[in-house]
Structure formats: C-alpha cells, structure tokens
Design an enzyme around this catalytic site. Structure first.
Site, PDB file in Angstrom:
ATOM      1  N   LEU A  23      21.751  63.251  -0.882  1.00  0.00           N
ATOM      2  CA  LEU A  23      20.613  63.016  -1.763  1.00  0.00           C
ATOM      3  C   LEU A  23      21.145  62.644  -3.145  1.00  0.00           C
ATOM      4  O   LEU A  23      22.112  63.253  -3.617  1.00  0.00           O
ATOM      5  CB  LEU A  23      19.744  64.282  -1.885  1.00  0.00           C
ATOM      6  CG  LEU A  23      19.045  64.765  -0.617  1.00  0.00           C
ATOM      7  CD1 LEU A  23      18.198  65.998  -0.930  1.00  0.00           C
ATOM      8  CD2 LEU A  23      18.166  63.670  -0.028  1.00  0.00           C
ATOM      9  N   GLU A  30      12.233  71.290  -5.461  1.00  0.00           N
ATOM     10  CA  GLU A  30      11.813  70.338  -4.433  1.00  0.00           C
ATOM     11  C   GLU A  30      12.440  70.730  -3.096  1.00  0.00           C
ATOM     12  O   GLU A  30      11.816  70.643  -2.042  1.00  0.00           O
ATOM     13  CB  GLU A  30      12.219  68.929  -4.867  1.00  0.00           C
ATOM     14  CG  GLU A  30      11.358  67.815  -4.288  1.00  0.00           C
ATOM     15  CD  GLU A  30      11.651  67.488  -2.843  1.00  0.00           C
ATOM     16  OE1 GLU A  30      10.698  67.175  -2.101  1.00  0.00           O
ATOM     17  OE2 GLU A  30      12.820  67.575  -2.436  1.00  0.00           O
TER      18      GLU A  30
END
Ligand SMILES: NC(=O)c1ccc[n+]([C@@H]2O[C@H](COP(=O)([O-])OP(=O)(O)OC[C@H]3O[C@@H](n4cnc5c(N)ncnc54)[C@H](OP(=O)(O)O)[C@@H]3O)[C@@H](O)[C@H]2O)c1
Length: 186
Positions: A23, A30
């Site tokens: 990521l 999140e």
C-alpha cells in the site's frame, strides 16, 4: 438467498491502490476499519470470507497472514497449496460454490473481496456483486496498480457501520463511500 460479494478497497486520487506490492500510504484508522468490517459478524458462530487474488495474498506480510478470524480464500489459475492458511480457488464462481456447499455451508456470514485490480473488476461485474466499500483518499500517491472504473449505474448509499464525512489522519483526508448497483436486488 444469494451470497453477495462485498468489495472493500482504498484508493487515492487517480485511483491508485498499490505500488511495488504494497500500500502506498500508512493509515492506521483506515486499516482498523478494513479489519473491523471484514472480521465482524452478527452471528458469532460464523466467520467472514476474505477473497483475494494471489498477488494480494503474497503482499500481506507473513506475520499477518492468514488474516486472523477470517476464512482466507485465494484466487489463482495455478495449482497452489497454501495448506491450512488459505483455500485456493480457480475462479470467483468456484469460490462462491465452495462457500455455499460442502464443509463451509452455513458457516460464512459475508464474503469480502479484498483485491486486487482484476479481482475487483470481475467481482463488480458478477451477478453476485452486492456492495463496494471504497475509501477515497484525497491525496495523490505514485501507484502501479489501480482500482477499475466504477460502473455508471452504481449509486452511493449509507451504511450504519460506516463513519460518514471527511476523516483525517497524519494530515491526510479520506472518506468512506459505499456503492451499490441501482435496483440492487441482493
Ligand atoms: N488499496 C487497496 O485496497 C488494495 C487492496 C488489495 C491489493 N492492493 C495492492 O494491489 C497490488 C496487488 O494486486 P494486483 O492487482 O497486482 O494482483 P491480484 O489481483 O491480487 O492478483 C492477481 C492474480 O490473482 C489471480 N487471479 C485474479 N483474478 C482471478 C480469477 N478471476 N480467477 C482465478 N485467479 C485469479 C491470478 O493469479 P495466478 O497468476 O496465480 O493465476 C492473478 O495473476 C499490491 O500492490 C497490493 O498492495 C491494494
């Protein structure tokens, strides 16, 4: 009842979801949202499935896989053996078939499709598509993997489990959006 496919993803400006097999951002809140949404069940005798492509599986750090308290299923055209860690499936329909019959029958509450790119696309086109939970990050990050185009007939809906409005962490703004197909009958 049809087993719906719930997609969950986070994308930055221009639709990027990954770079170099990871990521591009670090957003703890999140990540917790992802973990809670994919893990929590109403019926505590059941678990959710997390269904992912082979590369997404390989991108999860070894110490975190399989994703705990969830049934991990990995899509691959290869004859992979992931032992007890994950069930390998050749297609999304094959995964749905496996979940709705055999030893998993009645044990799964929700199916969460957790990436990557082509898996999201196939799942959004599936008659079993239910909802897309997309975290829209209001910042640009350099990416090499992208979320597919969202079909024109998708509308946004509210879900009581999803925080509304702009969220902020480390100076980054993001918003949790929920999409479903107009006239969704699932
Ligand atoms: N931001 C987010 O929410 C998010 C979520 C997930 C992943 N990511 C990022 O995305 C990247 C990985 O995603 P990716 O798009 O490159 O790969 P991916 O979709 O995870 O994996 C691709 C592989 O999955 C298998 N596959 C995909 N669709 C299939 C199908 N319908 N039937 C059978 N097998 C299927 C194939 O494996 P074989 O080659 O073995 O046949 C294919 O090569 C990483 O950077 C990761 O960090 C981001």
């Amino acid at each position: 009842m049809k087993l719906g496919l719930n997609l969950i993803a986070a994308a930055c400006e221009k639709g990027g979801i990954g770079v170099d097999g990871r990521l591009p951002w670090k957003l703890k809140s999140e990540m917790k949202f992802f973990s809670d949404m994919t893990t929590n069940t109403q019926d505590n005798t059941k678990q959710n499935v997390v269904l992912m492509g082979r590369r997404t599986w390989e991108c999860i750090p070894q110490k975190h896989r399989p994703l705990q308290n969830r049934i991990n299923m990995v899509l691959s055209s290869q004859d992979l053996d992931l032992g007890d860690a994950a069930i390998v499936c050749k297609s999304i329909p094959a995964a749905i078939e496996m979940i709705s019959s055999g030893s998993l029958k009645g044990k799964v509450e929700k199916i969460w499709v957790i990436g990557g790119s082509s898996v999201y696309k196939t799942a959004m086109e599936s008659p079993n598509f239910h909802r897309l939970y997309l975290t829209e990050i209001r910042k640009y990050f350099e990416c090499d993997t992208f979320f597919p185009d969202i079909p024109n007939d998708f509308i946004t809906v509210t879900d009581p489990d999803v925080p509304q409005g702009i969220q902020r962490e480390n100076g980054i703004e993001f918003e949790y959006k929920v999409y479903q197909r107009d006239n969704n009958d699932l």
